[in-house]
Design a protein around this motif. Structure first.
Motif, PDB file in Angstrom:
ATOM      1  N   PHE A 159      24.523   3.683  51.097  1.00 34.11           N
ATOM      2  CA  PHE A 159      25.904   3.562  50.644  1.00 34.11           C
ATOM      3  C   PHE A 159      26.169   2.163  50.098  1.00 34.11           C
ATOM      4  N   GLY A 160      25.821   1.143  50.874  1.00 40.64           N
ATOM      5  CA  GLY A 160      26.036  -0.240  50.441  1.00 40.64           C
ATOM      6  C   GLY A 160      25.253  -0.579  49.186  1.00 40.64           C
ATOM      7  N   GLY A 161      23.990  -0.196  49.138  1.00 40.56           N
ATOM      8  CA  GLY A 161      23.165  -0.484  47.965  1.00 40.56           C
ATOM      9  C   GLY A 161      23.681   0.186  46.711  1.00 40.56           C
ATOM     10  N   ARG A 162      24.110   1.423  46.844  1.00 36.58           N
ATOM     11  CA  ARG A 162      24.603   2.156  45.672  1.00 36.58           C
ATOM     12  C   ARG A 162      25.966   1.655  45.211  1.00 36.58           C
ATOM     13  N   VAL A 163      26.808   1.220  46.128  1.00 36.98           N
ATOM     14  CA  VAL A 163      28.082   0.601  45.729  1.00 36.98           C
ATOM     15  C   VAL A 163      27.800  -0.671  44.935  1.00 36.98           C
ATOM     16  N   GLY A 164      26.851  -1.478  45.421  1.00 40.35           N
ATOM     17  CA  GLY A 164      26.465  -2.693  44.708  1.00 40.35           C
ATOM     18  C   GLY A 164      25.888  -2.392  43.331  1.00 40.35           C
ATOM     19  N   MET A 165      25.012  -1.380  43.245  1.00 39.39           N
ATOM     20  CA  MET A 165      24.428  -1.002  41.951  1.00 39.39           C
ATOM     21  C   MET A 165      25.499  -0.470  40.999  1.00 39.39           C
ATOM     22  N   SER A 201      28.595  -1.361  40.949  1.00 39.44           N
ATOM     23  CA  SER A 201      29.353  -2.527  40.483  1.00 39.44           C
ATOM     24  C   SER A 201      28.596  -3.265  39.386  1.00 39.44           C
ATOM     25  N   CYS A 202      27.292  -3.436  39.570  1.00 39.30           N
ATOM     26  CA  CYS A 202      26.474  -4.082  38.523  1.00 39.30           C
ATOM     27  C   CYS A 202      26.489  -3.250  37.243  1.00 39.30           C
ATOM     28  N   SER A 205      37.938  -5.890  40.973  1.00 38.06           N
ATOM     29  CA  SER A 205      37.410  -4.707  41.668  1.00 38.06           C
ATOM     30  C   SER A 205      35.890  -4.655  41.575  1.00 38.06           C
ATOM     31  N   THR A 206      35.324  -5.141  40.470  1.00 37.63           N
ATOM     32  CA  THR A 206      33.870  -5.211  40.347  1.00 37.63           C
ATOM     33  C   THR A 206      33.304  -6.204  41.349  1.00 37.63           C
ATOM     34  N   LEU A 207      33.921  -7.369  41.426  1.00 36.59           N
ATOM     35  CA  LEU A 207      33.466  -8.385  42.386  1.00 36.59           C
ATOM     36  C   LEU A 207      33.638  -7.891  43.825  1.00 36.59           C
ATOM     37  N   LEU A 208      34.742  -7.206  44.081  1.00 37.30           N
ATOM     38  CA  LEU A 208      34.958  -6.645  45.407  1.00 37.30           C
ATOM     39  C   LEU A 208      33.904  -5.587  45.722  1.00 37.30           C
ATOM     40  N   GLY A 209      33.550  -4.777  44.722  1.00 33.51           N
ATOM     41  CA  GLY A 209      32.505  -3.777  44.915  1.00 33.51           C
ATOM     42  C   GLY A 209      31.176  -4.404  45.285  1.00 33.51           C
ATOM     43  N   LEU A 210      30.846  -5.517  44.641  1.00 35.35           N
ATOM     44  CA  LEU A 210      29.616  -6.230  44.986  1.00 35.35           C
ATOM     45  C   LEU A 210      29.672  -6.757  46.417  1.00 35.35           C
ATOM     46  N   VAL A 223      31.620  -5.623  48.931  1.00 30.96           N
ATOM     47  CA  VAL A 223      31.624  -4.497  49.874  1.00 30.96           C
ATOM     48  C   VAL A 223      30.219  -3.911  49.996  1.00 30.96           C
ATOM     49  N   GLY A 224      29.543  -3.740  48.866  1.00 30.72           N
ATOM     50  CA  GLY A 224      28.180  -3.218  48.907  1.00 30.72           C
ATOM     51  C   GLY A 224      27.261  -4.108  49.718  1.00 30.72           C
ATOM     52  N   GLY A 225      27.352  -5.416  49.498  1.00 30.74           N
ATOM     53  CA  GLY A 225      26.536  -6.354  50.265  1.00 30.74           C
ATOM     54  C   GLY A 225      26.888  -6.358  51.740  1.00 30.74           C
ATOM     55  N   THR A 226      28.171  -6.247  52.031  1.00 24.15           N
ATOM     56  CA  THR A 226      28.623  -6.215  53.426  1.00 24.15           C
ATOM     57  C   THR A 226      28.098  -4.971  54.139  1.00 24.15           C
TER      58      THR A 226
END
Length: 179
Positions: A107-113, A115-116, A147-152, A154-157
């Motif tokens: 979940f975290g990795g895909r949210v980060g991806m 966002s990228c 929201s993009t930065l927040l997605g990164l 949240v994904g990292g968190t």
């Protein structure tokens, strides 16, 4: 220090079931809405790409444009399906197991991806849609939002929380061997 508030097992299971349903619903609705806009109102996508409203698109541009915009949304939908797996495990009363860690990490990795990909999609889309436009009316659009930065973040968190949970699972398995 305040005492830790722990929901009852029944409350956690009920809440997790609702979140599992919401995750599935969003995973289906998000790409469906993007496709609907491309089919029903492609001029809106042209406008968002910074092109003049009179820009006419070829069918191949519409198809590739829909594909490009679906990449970040598809990754987000995949993230939501990973979250759903996590919530379904919680709903069944399964908490500290490797399957939860894998689902949370995915979940975290895909949210980060996602966002990228949402940073990369607008320039690719604007170039794709303006490739046939005359010189002077081509566009290159960049987009970076909070929201993009927040997605990164949240994904990292979530990914880091999954790493902590992996340690907790390992400790729980180790302690279970002593009994």
């Amino acid at each position: 220090m305040r005492p830790l508030s722990v929901p009852s097992d029944i409350e956690l299971r009920r809440y997790s079931g609702l979140l599992a349903h919401a995750s599935l619903l969003l995973a289906i609705l998000l790409p469906s809405c993007v496709l609907f806009v491309w089919v029903d109102a492609p001029e809106e996508m042209v406008r968002r790409s910074g092109l003049p409203p009179e820009t006419h698109l070829a069918v191949w541009q519409l198809v590739l444009g829909a594909f490009v915009t679906l990449i970040p949304i598809g990754l987000l939908s995949a993230a939501l399906l990973s979250a759903r797996r996590c919530f379904l495990l919680f709903r069944s009363g399964t908490y500290l197991v490797a399957a939860v860690v894998f689902a949370l990490r995915a979940f975290g990795g895909r949210v980060g991806m996602a966002s990228c990909a949402s940073v990369l999609a607008p320039p690719v889309l604007s170039l794709l849609l303006s490739v046939g436009s005359p010189p002077g009316s081509r566009a290159l659009t960049f987009s970076l939002s909070s929201s993009t930065l927040l997605g990164l973040l949240v994904g990292g968190t979530l990914w880091a929380l999954a790493a902590v949970m992996a340690r907790a699972v390992a400790l729980a398995e180790e302690n279970a061997q002593f009994v």
